[in-house]
Design an enzyme around this catalytic site. Sequence first.
Site, PDB file in Angstrom:
ATOM      1  CE1 TYR A  70      -3.191   2.907   0.326  1.00  0.00           C
ATOM      2  CE2 TYR A  70      -2.299   3.274   2.510  1.00  0.00           C
ATOM      3  CZ  TYR A  70      -3.080   3.683   1.447  1.00  0.00           C
ATOM      4  OH  TYR A  70      -3.746   4.881   1.511  1.00  0.00           O
TER       5      TYR A  70
ATOM      6  CG  ASP B  43      -1.750  -3.950   5.283  1.00  0.00           C
ATOM      7  OD1 ASP B  43      -2.876  -4.476   5.326  1.00  0.00           O
ATOM      8  OD2 ASP B  43      -1.560  -2.785   4.873  1.00  0.00           O
TER       9      ASP B  43
ATOM     10  CE  LYS C  52      -8.824   0.587   2.359  1.00  0.00           C
ATOM     11  NZ  LYS C  52      -9.065   1.839   1.713  1.00  0.00           N
TER      12      LYS C  52
HETATM   13  N1  PLP Z   1      -3.330  -1.042   3.957  1.00  0.00           N
HETATM   14  C1  PLP Z   1      -3.910  -1.294   2.786  1.00  0.00           C
HETATM   15  C2  PLP Z   1      -3.595  -2.576   2.067  1.00  0.00           C
HETATM   16  C3  PLP Z   1      -4.785  -0.366   2.215  1.00  0.00           C
HETATM   17  O1  PLP Z   1      -5.334  -0.608   1.014  1.00  0.00           O
HETATM   18  C4  PLP Z   1      -5.037   0.843   2.909  1.00  0.00           C
HETATM   19  C5  PLP Z   1      -5.920   1.886   2.338  1.00  0.00           C
HETATM   20  O2  PLP Z   1      -6.228   1.884   1.173  1.00  0.00           O
HETATM   21  C6  PLP Z   1      -4.416   1.064   4.128  1.00  0.00           C
HETATM   22  C7  PLP Z   1      -3.578   0.097   4.643  1.00  0.00           C
HETATM   23  C8  PLP Z   1      -4.649   2.333   4.903  1.00  0.00           C
HETATM   24  O3  PLP Z   1      -5.892   2.259   5.552  1.00  0.00           O
HETATM   25  P1  PLP Z   1      -6.824   3.529   5.853  1.00  0.00           P
HETATM   26  O4  PLP Z   1      -7.236   4.103   4.542  1.00  0.00           O
HETATM   27  O5  PLP Z   1      -7.964   2.932   6.649  1.00  0.00           O
HETATM   28  O6  PLP Z   1      -6.015   4.480   6.653  1.00  0.00           O
END
Ligand code: PLP
Length: 381
Positions: A102, A174, A199
């Site tokens: 990400y 993650d 998500k």
């Molecule tokens: N990790 C992944 C794989 C993501 O797709 C995202 C957001 O798109 C995040 C972390 C970050 O999360 P947040 O948008 O809830 O801060």
Amino acid sequence: MADPTRESRTVQAMHAIDAITGAVIPPVHPSTTYARDTHNALIGGQDYRRPQGPTEKQAAGVLAMLDGAADARLFSSGMAAIAAVLETVPAGGHVVAQTEMYYGAKLLMQRAQKQGRITLKLVPPGDLDALTAASRPDTNLIWTETPANPSWAIVDIAKAADIAHAVGATLAVDSTCAPPCTTRPLELGADIVMHSATKYLNGHSDVLAGVLSTRAADERWDEIGVVYNETGAVPGAFETWLLLRGLRTLFVRFERQSETALKIAKRLLKNPHVGHVFYPGLKSHPGHVIARTQMTGGFGGMLSVRVKGGFDAAARFAAATKLFIQATSLGGVESLIEHRKPIEGAGSPVPDDLVRLSVGLESAGDLLADLGQALAVAHDQ
Ligand code: PLP
């Protein structure tokens, strides 16, 4: 009767019946402060909402159960959860993360590196030799994401955990795109699992939240607790309540999204306008064999394609869908499509022609028809 499954316990939010009213759906507790009795003793055992009130405690309990964790904490976003883990790396500590992950999390780590707070080494996701080579006796944290945005590369969590533990590092995963209905990284040896609850966990694109779960209530977890309280990145009670509501249908949503995504991936493989399909459920995906053992509840709703015709054709494809909504994010009930390069920027390794799909709960036939017409439109020009 045998103990109910995780799925059954999630559906009922762990059979949470309100003790006072008998309400089957738990109440929201927005209070930020809590009263004391005439002896100045707390009536309910807590004095203030930060770090967590009853609603957050309840949701964290369900998430800990789901992840098979010793404990879990809810954050105001996935990024806040990632930042809390990074905050526990000692000054100058060595962190290994992924070239592909990400992009927001990568930017946060690169920023910490630029400021001299950490040293950072990025390795391609799933390349265990590179991970071994990058791991040093002073490595404090190995950060993995699997499946990894946006090629959905698969990291073998058990092997990554062995590599991390051999040098005394913490393995954090993650698992946003592989929620606990399909993958439980802690049971595979990871130390910390992180989810953007924004998500799949919430699943309705109406809550921003993050989760950290831990295998052991150890020193690092205590420190994360201190960071959590002191920085105050806790979620709101209403958001948490919505998350708890969305969580109840996680298993059924994810199963259907995985089913539809596989159908779409197989169909797109045959489309003459598509150069490549990235989906861990396809036998041709380099991580498929590991994904089969690691994603036991489905390969998920995320897939990417490389569109023939380059950047412009990819842009036209994403703009020409009528049912898929052109928007960022993922894991909701509505299907989304996104041309990634303009989002991640010029510095990103993402190919110019890559389009990412988040498959929702619409009928598979409608989604297939929409993608077919949009690819035709993109190539007619
Ligand atoms: N990790 C992944 C794989 C993501 O797709 C995202 C957001 O798109 C995040 C972390 C970050 O999360 P947040 O948008 O809830 O801060």
